[in-house]
Design a protein around this motif. Structure first.
Motif: not given
Lengths: 421, 312
Positions: A119, A185, A182, A141
């Protein structure tokens, strides 16, 4: 929702092509939703490619990076494709300040990165939602509560545009790697890659991977975040709430590709793909363009034109913004430049509403556009809100279907602004 | 180059459709039943049609010119109003009658409200009920079909609503238009051809016509005879102005509800009022009044049948 003539044939088969380095770039300090950045540089400074040049002192913002190596000429007001006029950093390309192209090497320890550090990299790379809304990606996120489903938006329902489509064909592997990041995260289990059925090649490309490809029927505005959630999960985001509240996050394919580049290559977001298209363009293309490049350079690269453009649109024909100048730069959310000729850009005579109800039937948000329009014209803002003005997603379907050429979207936007006052 | 750029709000794409096109296509869909009416009642019917249309167009022109507004007589809406008014008249009325009716339709029914899209009531029906109230004798004297002379005759509906059985008129006669009646309402076959065109090309939806006709059929079956559940519902549907009204007048965009749900309610309301007037009212026919009364109810129907907003 409506079926539109998609007109993607102009550029669907045109491979990505890099636009030659512009002599000057005009990089806006506000390319995101949230607080505009302040410049970290001043006139005369030398900056290198990918160097941070804008930051802000706020919670919601996104960093801005230089898209060339060069010398700062000025920090000044300049035409902006969304805001009309805004502060930009003008940089003249200069090889003595650094390289104009970097051969990035693949990072090897990606598997060892924690969600936190991923991130941080994404934040440092200045990534925003590239489908149009420009919401800072690092915030999306960082959900306040657990996320159950992730939808990767490859719908690209706007006619003419093929930027996402070409990316999906040519960078499939990279997008998949971005999706993995993604997922990591968000800690999400269910992932859907949503693509409209007018892109069979892209669907095929993603079917090779172990992901759930959700085939959408081609309808506009299928790619709108709320409509996408409804189509894929059959859930609706409650009024006034965010997809977060449903445990859903949606990311555009171009954003995911930018995430891949940021994490694997350590490359900040300083270039993107822009479709330059329209019936008057002789050589329509999908171009890889440095952020800040004036759109006249893109147009010149695709010239000669069959006629002078009567309208220049940044974005697609349904939600794109008509530009008053060809000096406006490409920004992080610019997915296309559409040029319309004289015959396509005729201002239409507005007639009285005959209450045919087409706008009501097609409105994806379930509003009464014709009634909001009448209330808005009479400045009865409370009435306009009662018909749902604030829930409008400005997709433009109502104005598209209206036989009386009512300026429905325009009056609803007005009502929204007045309602806030 | 940038001096001549057009800058306006999105969307920059528009469907190839216009008010004018819609009005002329609806007018076109009404041609078959007009031709049938002329064939059945003679050339007099043609003159009634021509006079009503001319009077409607000229009235609109004069009023728009007098109030210095944009002249829109070629958008087809005035022609459509004149045509529908003529279709609601018997074939041998005096020639001044359609002219007066058309003037009232356009002036009182439409332009006083501000013109197309602003009126509350169906203009053609405003003209018709004005004539009905002012000259009832002319409005209820009908020509016998295919005889081309002005022998007056009672309509089958008049007989029906008095509880009499239909004599000498078969369902086929009713379907083809071999019966006394108004110019445009008699030939069901021709009306259905026009209606099918409008439905298939999606200029109207089935919600109003179907709910309207179904309600009339159901109620006339239940209450249409001396004993319950013995009414001649099929004749009720085929006679009078129901088919013309249900497909071409109740569906008028301007004066009917916006949503399908609302249109459904509207159609049922029209059906109930029509049957009440037919069976228990003073007039043999109730289609015009039913539609006008429901026109008045349209705003309130719209209020309670709003679509559900996404996410609510």
């Amino acid at each position: 929702m409506v079926r539109l003539e998609d007109n993607k044939f102009y550029t669907a088969d045109k491979p990505l092509e890099a636009l030659p380095l512009p002599a000057k770039v005009y990089i806006p300090l506000s390319q995101h939703l949230g607080k505009p950045c302040f410049p970290l540089v001043k006139a005369g400074d030398c900056v290198s490619l990918g160097q941070k040049i804008g930051s802000a002192d706020a919670h919601v913002y996104s960093l801005v990076h230089s898209s060339v190596s060069g010398r700062i000429k000025a920090v000044t007001d300049w035409p902006h494709p969304v805001l009309g006029r805004a502060k930009v950093v003008v940089i003249e390309a200069d090889d003595s300040c650094g390289p104009q192209r970097i051969d990035y090497s693949l990072r090897e320890d990606v598997d060892k990165l924690t969600p936190e550090s991923i991130k941080n990299i994404i934040f440092d790379s200045g990534i925003v939602g590239m489908g149009g809304a420009s919401f800072p990606t690092h915030i999306k996120l960082n959900p306040p509560k657990p996320v159950e489903a992730l939808i990767i938006n490859g719908a690209e329902c706007e006619p003419y545009l093929t930027a996402d489509y070409r990316l999906m064909l040519e960078k499939t592997q990279e997008i998949i790697k971005g999706i993995e990041l993604v997922e990591k995260c968000l800690g999400v289990k269910k992932v859907f890659i949503a693509i409209e059925d007018n892109k069979p090649q892209a669907i095929k490309a993603f079917r090779r991977f172990n992901y759930n490809v959700f085939v959408l029927s081609s309808a506009y505005p299928q790619g709108g975040e709320k409509q996408l959630i409804k189509s894929v999960l059959n859930k609706e985001v409650p009024r006034g709430k965010l997809p977060f509240d449903l445990g859903v996050v949606v990311h555009n394919v171009a954003t995911v590709f930018a995430i891949y580049q940021a994490v694997y290559l350590n490359k900040p977001l300083y270039e993107r793909i822009v479709t330059v298209t329209g019936s008057i363009v002789n050589k329509p293309k999908n171009l890889l363009v440095r952020i800040g490049t004036p759109i006249k350079e893109l147009i010149a690269y695709c010239s000669p034109l069959k006629e002078d453009p009567a309208k220049i649109i940044s974005g697609g024909p349904m939600m794109g913004i008509a530009q008053y100048s060809d000096e406006v730069p490409v920004i992080k959310s610019t997915n296309g430049i559409l040029l319309l000729g004289k015959k396509e850009a005729v201002p239409l005579q507005e007639e009285y509403c005959i209450r045919c109800g087409a706008c009501v039937r097609e409105c994806p948000a379930g509003l009464l556009p014709c009634m909001i329009n009448l209330a808005s014209e009479r400045s009865i803002w409370q009435e306009a809100i009662s018909y749902g003005a604030l829930d409008c997603i400005e997709c433009g379907v109502c104005s598209y279907v209206c036989p009386a050429n009512r300026r429905l979207v325009q009056s609803i936007k007005r009502a929204k602004l007045e309602a806030v006052r | 180059m940038t001096d001549s750029l057009l800058v306006n709000t999105s969307p920059h794409l528009h469907k190839k459709e216009s008010v004018k096109r819609i009005m002329w296509l609806v007018t076109l869909s009404l041609v078959p039943c007009g031709l049938a009416g002329i064939f059945i009642f003679g050339l007099g019917a043609l003159w009634i049609i021509v006079l009503a249309i001319l009077a409607a167009v000229i009235t609109e022109f004069v009023l728009q010119a007098a109030t210095r507004r944009r002249i829109t007589v070629f958008d087809g809406s005035a022609v459509l109003t004149g045509l529908l008014l003529a279709y609601n008249l018997p074939a041998d009325v005096p020639f001044w009658l359609p002219v007066v009716g058309a003037i009232v339709s356009i002036a009182i029914g439409k332009q006083v409200f501000g013109g197309l899209g602003q009126n509350i009531f169906n203009p053609a029906l405003v003209g018709r009920v004005f004539l009905m109230a002012s000259w009832p004798k002319y409005m209820t004297t009908f020509v016998r079909p295919l005889s081309y002379d002005a022998v007056t005759s009672a309509t089958p509906l008049a007989a029906l609503t008095e509880g009499k059985a239909l004599e000498g008129i078969s369902y086929l006669d009713l379907f083809l238009g071999n019966r006394p009646g108004c110019i445009g309402e008699v030939c069901i076959l021709a009306l259905l051809i026009g209606a099918a065109f409008l439905l298939l090309s999606k200029y109207i939806s089935w919600h109003i016509p179907l709910s309207y006709i179904f309600t009339v059929g159901l109620l006339s079956y239940v209450f249409g005879a001396k004993t319950l559940f013995a009414g001649d519902w099929f004749s009720h549907i085929l006679s009078g102005g129901l088919i013309l009204g249900a497909f071409f007048m109740a569906t008028d965009y301007v004066t009917s509800p916006l949503t399908y749900k609302g249109q459904f309610v509207f159609g049922i309301g029209c059906g109930i009022i029509t049957v009440v007037i037919r069976l228990w009212g003073g007039y043999p026919e109730g289609v015009s009044y039913a539609i006008l009364i429901m026109n008045a109810a349209t705003p309130i129907i719209d209020r309670y049948t709003r679509p559900r907003i996404y996410g609510s």
